[in-house]
Motif scaffolding. Structure first.
Motif, PDB file in Angstrom:
ATOM      1  N   HIS A  39       0.252   4.066   1.191  1.00 32.68           N
ATOM      2  CA  HIS A  39       0.053   4.881   2.394  1.00 32.68           C
ATOM      3  C   HIS A  39       1.150   4.582   3.412  1.00 32.68           C
ATOM      4  N   GLN A  40       1.110   3.410   4.043  1.00 32.03           N
ATOM      5  CA  GLN A  40       2.116   3.072   5.050  1.00 32.03           C
ATOM      6  C   GLN A  40       2.677   1.670   4.862  1.00 32.03           C
ATOM      7  N   GLY A  41       2.542   1.111   3.663  1.00 30.63           N
ATOM      8  CA  GLY A  41       3.234  -0.125   3.331  1.00 30.63           C
ATOM      9  C   GLY A  41       2.564  -1.411   3.733  1.00 30.63           C
ATOM     10  N   ALA A  42       1.300  -1.402   4.042  1.00 28.81           N
ATOM     11  CA  ALA A  42       0.609  -2.648   4.405  1.00 28.81           C
ATOM     12  C   ALA A  42       0.623  -3.629   3.239  1.00 28.81           C
ATOM     13  N   CYS A  64      -7.559  -1.568   1.504  1.00 19.69           N
ATOM     14  CA  CYS A  64      -6.376  -1.899   2.302  1.00 19.69           C
ATOM     15  C   CYS A  64      -6.794  -2.375   3.700  1.00 19.69           C
ATOM     16  N   CYS A  77       0.836  -1.192   0.000  1.00 22.05           N
ATOM     17  CA  CYS A  77       0.000   0.000   0.000  1.00 22.05           C
ATOM     18  C   CYS A  77       0.878   1.251   0.000  1.00 22.05           C
ATOM     19  N   TRP A  83      -5.253  -2.084   6.518  1.00 24.23           N
ATOM     20  CA  TRP A  83      -4.851  -1.266   7.666  1.00 24.23           C
ATOM     21  C   TRP A  83      -5.750  -0.051   7.873  1.00 24.23           C
ATOM     22  N   HIS A  84      -5.909   0.799   6.862  1.00 23.79           N
ATOM     23  CA  HIS A  84      -6.670   2.039   7.046  1.00 23.79           C
ATOM     24  C   HIS A  84      -7.757   2.233   5.995  1.00 23.79           C
ATOM     25  N   SER A  85      -8.030   1.171   5.249  1.00 27.47           N
ATOM     26  CA  SER A  85      -9.181   1.125   4.322  1.00 27.47           C
ATOM     27  C   SER A  85      -9.079   2.046   3.115  1.00 27.47           C
ATOM     28  N   TRP A  86      -7.900   2.499   2.746  1.00 26.02           N
ATOM     29  CA  TRP A  86      -7.787   3.183   1.461  1.00 26.02           C
ATOM     30  C   TRP A  86      -8.244   2.193   0.386  1.00 26.02           C
TER      31      TRP A  86
HETATM   32  S1  FES Z   1      -1.330   1.283   4.921  1.00 25.97           S
HETATM   33 FE1  FES Z   1      -2.888   1.022   3.466  1.00 25.97          FE
HETATM   34  S2  FES Z   1      -4.337   2.519   3.964  1.00 25.97           S
HETATM   35 FE2  FES Z   1      -2.761   2.823   5.393  1.00 25.97          FE
END
Ligand code: FES
Length: 140
Positions: free
Chosen positions: A28-31, A61, A26, A63-66
């Motif tokens: 965003h933060q690599g999930a 995603c 991801c 982790w944070h649903s992006w």
């Molecule tokens: S790591 Fe994917 S939305 Fe934050």
């Protein structure tokens, strides 16, 4: 399914017979993005009357649903600037791939069928014993 291709973790999705592939990371933060949920774009013409668009699958995603469009990797919230790498996916027979490898690498892969090495295995009480090169080893 999540596969490794030349060191890249890639998620391959079969959504109602259509194949899609996205990088399993991801932005965003690599999930591990491809462990998320496949959903659809939700549309509404008026309050209380909504429907899912079957032609626009999204990956959410974990982790944070992006959310990302499975077809292109574009994010749903910021499609112009935020995306995840997408890949083309095809289905080809193993023999066709072997033939194409031979053509491009001067010999390449040998066409199958392939034969795996086999080893004799004994079971004694709660252990499995594998005989390798005349020595027995316990498998736990
Ligand atoms: S790591 Fe994917 S939305 Fe934050």
């Amino acid at each position: 399914m999540i596969v490794d291709v030349d060191g890249h973790s890639i998620g391959v999705f079969n959504v109602e017979g259509k194949l899609f592939a996205l990088l399993n990371r991801c932005p965003h933060q690599g999930a591990a993005l491809c462990q998320g949920t496949v959903t659809r774009v939700l549309e509404a013409d008026q309050p209380g009357a909504y429907r899912y668009d079957a032609e626009r699958p999204l990956l959410q995603c974990p982790w944070h649903s992006w959310e990302f469009d499975l077809r292109t990797g574009q994010s749903y919230f910021d499609p112009a600037r935020t995306r995840v790498r997408s890949y083309d996916v095809d289905v080809e027979s193993g023999s066709a791939l072997a033939e194409s490898e031979e053509g491009t690498q001067g010999g390449g892969l040998q066409p199958g069928p392939y034969v795996a090495d086999t080893f004799a295995v004994d079971v004694e009480d709660a252990y499995i014993v594998v005989h390798i090169g005349g020595r027995a080893r316990k498998a736990t």
